[in-house]
Design a protein around this motif. Sequence first.
Motif, PDB file in Angstrom:
ATOM      1  N   GLY A  47       0.837  -1.193   0.000  1.00 13.77           N
ATOM      2  CA  GLY A  47       0.000   0.000   0.000  1.00 13.77           C
ATOM      3  C   GLY A  47       0.873   1.245   0.000  1.00 13.77           C
ATOM      4  N   TRP A  48       0.679   2.133  -0.997  1.00 16.07           N
ATOM      5  CA  TRP A  48       1.637   3.228  -1.195  1.00 16.07           C
ATOM      6  C   TRP A  48       1.100   4.569  -0.725  1.00 16.07           C
ATOM      7  N   ASP A  49      -0.188   4.801  -0.909  1.00 14.95           N
ATOM      8  CA  ASP A  49      -0.744   6.084  -0.483  1.00 14.95           C
ATOM      9  C   ASP A  49      -2.226   5.922  -0.187  1.00 14.95           C
ATOM     10  N   VAL A  50      -2.765   6.951   0.485  1.00 17.45           N
ATOM     11  CA  VAL A  50      -4.134   6.895   1.011  1.00 17.45           C
ATOM     12  C   VAL A  50      -4.832   8.217   0.723  1.00 17.45           C
ATOM     13  N   GLY A  51      -6.108   8.131   0.326  1.00 17.03           N
ATOM     14  CA  GLY A  51      -6.908   9.340   0.132  1.00 17.03           C
ATOM     15  C   GLY A  51      -8.295   9.153   0.705  1.00 17.03           C
ATOM     16  N   PHE A  52      -8.851  10.210   1.290  1.00 23.26           N
ATOM     17  CA  PHE A  52     -10.125  10.129   2.005  1.00 23.26           C
ATOM     18  C   PHE A  52     -11.224  10.806   1.204  1.00 23.26           C
ATOM     19  N   ARG A  53     -12.377  10.130   1.106  1.00 19.34           N
ATOM     20  CA  ARG A  53     -13.539  10.675   0.413  1.00 19.34           C
ATOM     21  C   ARG A  53     -14.577  11.129   1.435  1.00 19.34           C
ATOM     22  N   LYS A  54     -15.467  11.998   1.002  1.00 18.93           N
ATOM     23  CA  LYS A  54     -16.426  12.601   1.921  1.00 18.93           C
ATOM     24  C   LYS A  54     -17.432  11.608   2.468  1.00 18.93           C
ATOM     25  N   ASP A  55     -17.631  10.483   1.767  1.00 14.03           N
ATOM     26  CA  ASP A  55     -18.579   9.479   2.258  1.00 14.03           C
ATOM     27  C   ASP A  55     -17.954   8.529   3.266  1.00 14.03           C
ATOM     28  N   GLY A  56     -16.692   8.781   3.632  1.00 13.90           N
ATOM     29  CA  GLY A  56     -16.005   7.941   4.611  1.00 13.90           C
ATOM     30  C   GLY A  56     -15.193   6.822   3.997  1.00 13.90           C
ATOM     31  N   SER A  57     -15.309   6.618   2.696  1.00 11.16           N
ATOM     32  CA  SER A  57     -14.506   5.579   2.049  1.00 11.16           C
ATOM     33  C   SER A  57     -13.083   6.080   1.825  1.00 11.16           C
ATOM     34  N   ILE A  58     -12.178   5.154   1.582  1.00 13.13           N
ATOM     35  CA  ILE A  58     -10.745   5.455   1.477  1.00 13.13           C
ATOM     36  C   ILE A  58     -10.191   4.788   0.232  1.00 13.13           C
ATOM     37  N   LEU A  59      -9.452   5.543  -0.563  1.00 11.30           N
ATOM     38  CA  LEU A  59      -8.735   4.976  -1.691  1.00 11.30           C
ATOM     39  C   LEU A  59      -7.304   4.651  -1.267  1.00 11.30           C
ATOM     40  N   VAL A  60      -6.822   3.497  -1.701  1.00 11.24           N
ATOM     41  CA  VAL A  60      -5.456   3.072  -1.396  1.00 11.24           C
ATOM     42  C   VAL A  60      -4.790   2.611  -2.689  1.00 11.24           C
ATOM     43  N   THR A  61      -3.637   3.204  -3.011  1.00  9.31           N
ATOM     44  CA  THR A  61      -2.864   2.709  -4.145  1.00  9.31           C
ATOM     45  C   THR A  61      -1.960   1.573  -3.692  1.00  9.31           C
ATOM     46  N   GLU A  62      -1.788   0.592  -4.567  1.00  9.41           N
ATOM     47  CA  GLU A  62      -0.851  -0.501  -4.348  1.00  9.41           C
ATOM     48  C   GLU A  62       0.220  -0.438  -5.433  1.00  9.41           C
ATOM     49  N   ARG A  63       1.474  -0.520  -5.042  1.00 12.36           N
ATOM     50  CA  ARG A  63       2.569  -0.341  -5.998  1.00 12.36           C
ATOM     51  C   ARG A  63       2.490  -1.283  -7.202  1.00 12.36           C
TER      52      ARG A  63
END
Length: 369
Positions: A47-63
């Motif tokens: 897991g390389w980075d994390v981003g937060f959305r307004k609905d509480g979900s989270i995006l995660v990049t994988e290398r």
Amino acid sequence: MRALVAAGLLLASAACSTPPPGGNAPSKVPPPQGLKVEEVATGLEHGWDVGFRKDGSILVTERPGRLKLVRNGQVTPVDIDLTDVKVQGEGGLMGLVIHPDDQRFTVCYNTVSDVRLVTFRLDGTKATKTKNLLTGMPSNPSGRHSGCRPTLAPDGTMFVATGDIAQGRNPQDRTSLGGKVLRIDAETGEGAKDNPFAQSANANERRVYTYGHRNVQGVVVRPDSGQVFSSEHGPDVDDEVNLLKAGANYGWDPSKGGTQGGYDESVPMTDLKRFPDAVPAVWSSGSPTEAICQPAFWHGKLAVTALKGTKLLLFTLDAQGEVQNVSIPDQLNDKYGRLRAARTAPDGSLYLTTSNGSNDKLLRLTEDG
């Protein structure tokens, strides 16, 4: 002096700090109490980075070139075309930032020819490419020293941390995007209009905020201060935390002024003999390195993950951005392996990723009570 500062950290227990700048005796700092670590998601891979959305979900990049959506502990693959991602060594799918409209996000990744920033729009679990925001950042075929992490600043511009791709001339060449911290318009990818070299005839130089870096792992803006900090990998010594000053040189020059072929890593991370005006780090690991990674501000402290060091470092800073002490939470000290991402969530918690290569985790750190 920076090596002595670092040595204090490496010899200290979780309850000790590094000596503050100026060579004073180490001050004792109790480890943070009442910290709670929650495993939000498992089964990730680098897991390389994390981003937060307004609905509480989270995006995660994988290398390895995958994007995951985490919601209520459930991990769902995002339908996204990343077939042009080249995964090799340190390179692949790297940094991520979510735009203020909550629909678009920009990721940074290696291709066969460059490192680039690409913007997508997310609808449910499907992401559609909208534009190449910035192409032409240099890339090493091996993936070495790829950087690359974007961060939105309060004024809406985007900082981009880049690596020098282990090519000696890149850090000091302001027309190269490697070994830099860039500051760009988040909509166009062009250099911000008030950048230090905004009047340059070269488009790349107009994007440069600071230069003379080796392999910058992340950039963060200190809340309510305007101070900008970066974290950077050293060679076999001297990982650095830097306080960034627009237009400044941070002194890495493995080409020795263009006189040295190849990539001479015996030079100082901040070469004050060659560049007397170069900016020294506010903290350096000395020897050995920790392989520090992403910085984030959390409860007033600068939190920095460590890959090789397998820990989280919490820096107490004064108003001028000088490091006063460093503490290491026991809850994360060699408990989860390599720690890479660090992003502060809207609710004030700190999210971290592990980067061990199998069954990696998304962690949430809170202060209990």
